[in-house]
Enzyme design. Structure first.
Site, PDB file in Angstrom:
ATOM      1  N   LYS A 195       0.790  -1.239   0.000  1.00  0.00           N
ATOM      2  CA  LYS A 195       0.000   0.000   0.000  1.00  0.00           C
ATOM      3  C   LYS A 195       0.824   1.293   0.000  1.00  0.00           C
ATOM      4  CE  LYS A 195      -2.029  -1.440   3.729  1.00  0.00           C
ATOM      5  NZ  LYS A 195      -2.904  -1.717   4.876  1.00  0.00           N
ATOM      6  N   ASP A 241      -5.429  -6.074  10.428  1.00  0.00           N
ATOM      7  CA  ASP A 241      -6.758  -5.430  10.538  1.00  0.00           C
ATOM      8  C   ASP A 241      -7.908  -6.398  10.241  1.00  0.00           C
ATOM      9  OD1 ASP A 241      -5.930  -5.432   7.899  1.00  0.00           O
ATOM     10  OD2 ASP A 241      -6.628  -3.410   7.426  1.00  0.00           O
TER      11      ASP A 241
HETATM   12  C1  GLC Z   1      -2.792  -4.810   2.500  1.00  0.00           C
HETATM   13  C2  GLC Z   1      -1.988  -5.495   3.596  1.00  0.00           C
HETATM   14  C3  GLC Z   1      -2.878  -6.364   4.462  1.00  0.00           C
HETATM   15  C4  GLC Z   1      -4.054  -5.547   4.967  1.00  0.00           C
HETATM   16  C5  GLC Z   1      -4.797  -4.912   3.807  1.00  0.00           C
HETATM   17  C6  GLC Z   1      -5.978  -4.058   4.245  1.00  0.00           C
HETATM   18  O1  GLC Z   1      -3.251  -5.775   1.623  1.00  0.00           O
HETATM   19  O2  GLC Z   1      -0.957  -6.276   3.023  1.00  0.00           O
HETATM   20  O3  GLC Z   1      -2.155  -6.912   5.540  1.00  0.00           O
HETATM   21  O4  GLC Z   1      -4.913  -6.364   5.707  1.00  0.00           O
HETATM   22  O5  GLC Z   1      -3.902  -4.114   3.057  1.00  0.00           O
HETATM   23  O6  GLC Z   1      -5.586  -3.024   5.075  1.00  0.00           O
END
Ligand code: GLC
Length: 508
Positions: A195, A241
């Site tokens: 991200k 999360d």
């Molecule tokens: C990205 C991260 C993952 C997280 C997701 C949503 O994919 O790698 O760990 O849960 O974003 O925030």
């Protein structure tokens, strides 16, 4: 008529003819251009198409990859990470706990008072801080120091009613929304950044940069940062999360079996039967459950409807070749895909006039909330679209026709993302055998959903929900999508409570 008059008439006539010719040529050119723009639009629509048959293939591929990821370490693009959460909240959790939720463009700090089965969450307070963009590609300890300082400030605002029994350390549930290889419920090493966070790049520039690097203990790094700001606090649970959202969802509803995040990134977690995890045979009790973080953002399959825009975005991203599912679904990327399409229209079809608007060439300038605002514009002259194009891209005086095309681009890109996320959910339900109706069994399966994209992009959410219904048919009566508002923070606090260092003292 005198000679002069005749001459003048001839000149005027010639001028009129020339002007008419120019107009005709301009019209022909612009109709050629708009035909080209429409061709680009139709091509986009075709390439982004996600009919039911294709979605089923995606769902099946997701199920296959889930099996492969559970079978062996590195067996699949889906990491299928063990969370060490084998007992989800029951409602009996009690006490005061902190949570820190870090993983997008903002982070949240919260404290909750848990009052047990009857009283549940007695009180909660939170603060939200946005992460300055330079810290997302930070060097050294900057990111975690910034977070620790915010947490220390928040702790200093504790009111009179915060009653930790004397001599007790404050405890924290840490939601860290990146892929982590857990070593226990409260420790784990970072697998990679996603991200748009890119601390590795900074590390290459500055070999002394730490905190946390890939492979490092995330809790250890946070604990050091907490020590640096003089805050005495123990990290009692480290969760993704998705895991936090699942825990928060389960606290209120025992039918919650999975959680999905549709936000800056996208991911899903679900409750697996421990005996179905071959790579953990011998390490887990054969009975019982284990929550798995799929990291589905990294999913890819030949059935995914990918376009040239996605390929270019991926190649130019901080993590090329990775997080392909995420790059066509999540909030971090949707606006950027739209920008790339509009840019091609501007370059090849003079869609916004003779020159390509300079702002349109800036990566990530068009963010998904802007896209959403344009997509939801219901005014007859698409006023919001006009304003956004002007304010963000400095493109003024757009015609209604142009604005309509922009809305269509938003629609195509959002629809593809929403339909694919529904296919992902179907994949999980298939893995759990909950995608069909079984005789005499009308057990409900609830999926806790959270994330800004889900919460704020109404058309995306509605399309995702209706596609899931379409895919499930009769079984859709037993599947419920529930918005778990900021469940991940509460979920982390609940898991900190159920893994508190004082639990045995309390139970005895
Ligand atoms: C990205 C991260 C993952 C997280 C997701 C949503 O994919 O790698 O760990 O849960 O974003 O925030």
């Amino acid at each position: 008529m005198g000679k002069v008059a005749v001459g003048a008439a001839v000149v005027v006539a010639a001028a009129v003819c020339a002007a008419a010719a120019l107009v005709v040529r301009h019209r022909m050119r612009s109709s050629g251009q708009s035909a080209k723009a429409l061709a680009i639009l139709r091509e986009l629509e075709e390439k982004c198409g996600a009919p039911v048959g294709r979605l089923r293939q995606v769902a099946d591929a997701m199920t296959v990859e889930m099996h492969a990821g559970l079978a062996s370490e590195g067996g699949s693009k889906l990491k299928m990470l063990i969370s060490y959460v084998d007992n989800l909240p029951t409602g009996n959790e009690r006490g005061w706990f902190y949570a820190l939720d870090l993983g997008g463009t903002n982070f949240r700090v919260l404290r909750v008072q848990l009052g047990g089965k009857d009283k549940r969450v007695v009180k909660q307070e939170f603060d939200e801080v946005s992460i300055p963009p330079h810290l997302m590609v930070a060097t050294s300890h900057e990111l975690f120091d910034f977070v620790a300082e915010a947490l220390a400030k928040f702790v200093s605002s504790e009111g009179e009613d915060f009653h930790l029994p004397p001599g007790r350390q404050r405890e924290l549930g840490f939601t860290f929304s990146f892929p982590v290889r857990q070593l226990s419920i409260a420790s784990g090493t970072l697998i990679k950044w996603t991200k748009g966070f890119s601390i590795e790049d900074a590390v290459k520039l500055n070999p002394f940069a730490v905190s946390p690097q890939v492979g490092e203990d995330v809790v250890g790094e946070l604990t050091k940062a907490l020590e640096r700001v003089g805050l005495d606090m123990r990290v009692s649970a480290l969760v993704n999360d998705t895991i936090g959202t699942l825990a928060g969802g389960r606290y209120y509803n025992p039918d919650v079996i999975a959680a999905v995040i549709l936000g800056t990134g996208t991911n899903a977690a679900y409750v697996e039967r421990a005996h179905a995890i071959p790579k953990w045979h011998g390490l887990l009790p054969k009975s019982g459950e284990m929550v798995i973080n799929t990291e589905w953002g990294n999913f890819r399959a030949s059935h995914l409807p990918l376009t040239e825009y996605d390929q270019a975005l991926d190649v130019e991203s901080l993590n090329p070749g990775e997080q392909i599912f995420e790059k066509i679904i999540s909030g971090m990327y949707l606006g950027e895909i739209v920008r790339r399409v509009l840019c091609r229209m501007a370059e090849e079809a003079a869609f916004f006039g003779d020159t390509v608007p300079p702002k349109l060439k800036i990566p990530f300038v068009l963010r998904t909330p802007h896209m959403s605002a344009m997509h939801h514009d219901t005014s007859s002259d698409l006023k919001v679209v006009g304003t956004k194009l002007k304010d963000i891209l400095e493109i003024s005086n757009t015609s209604l026709k142009t604005r309509k095309v922009v809305v269509e681009v938003c629609d195509i890109v959002a629809t593809r993302g929403a339909r694919l996320s529904a296919a992902g959910i179907l994949g999980i339900l298939k893995k759990l055998g909950r995608d069909t109706v079984k005789e005499g069994d009308n057990q409900r399966s609830v999926i806790a959903l959270d994330g800004g994209l889900f919460e704020h992009y109404t058309k995306f959410r509605e399309c995702m929900e209706s596609t899931l219904k379409e895919l499930l048919g009769d079984a859709s009566d037993c599947i419920v999508i529930e918005h778990s508002n900021d469940g991940s923070g509460i979920g982390a606090a609940l898991l900190a409570a159920s893994h508190s260092q004082y639990l045995e003292v309390e139970e005895s």
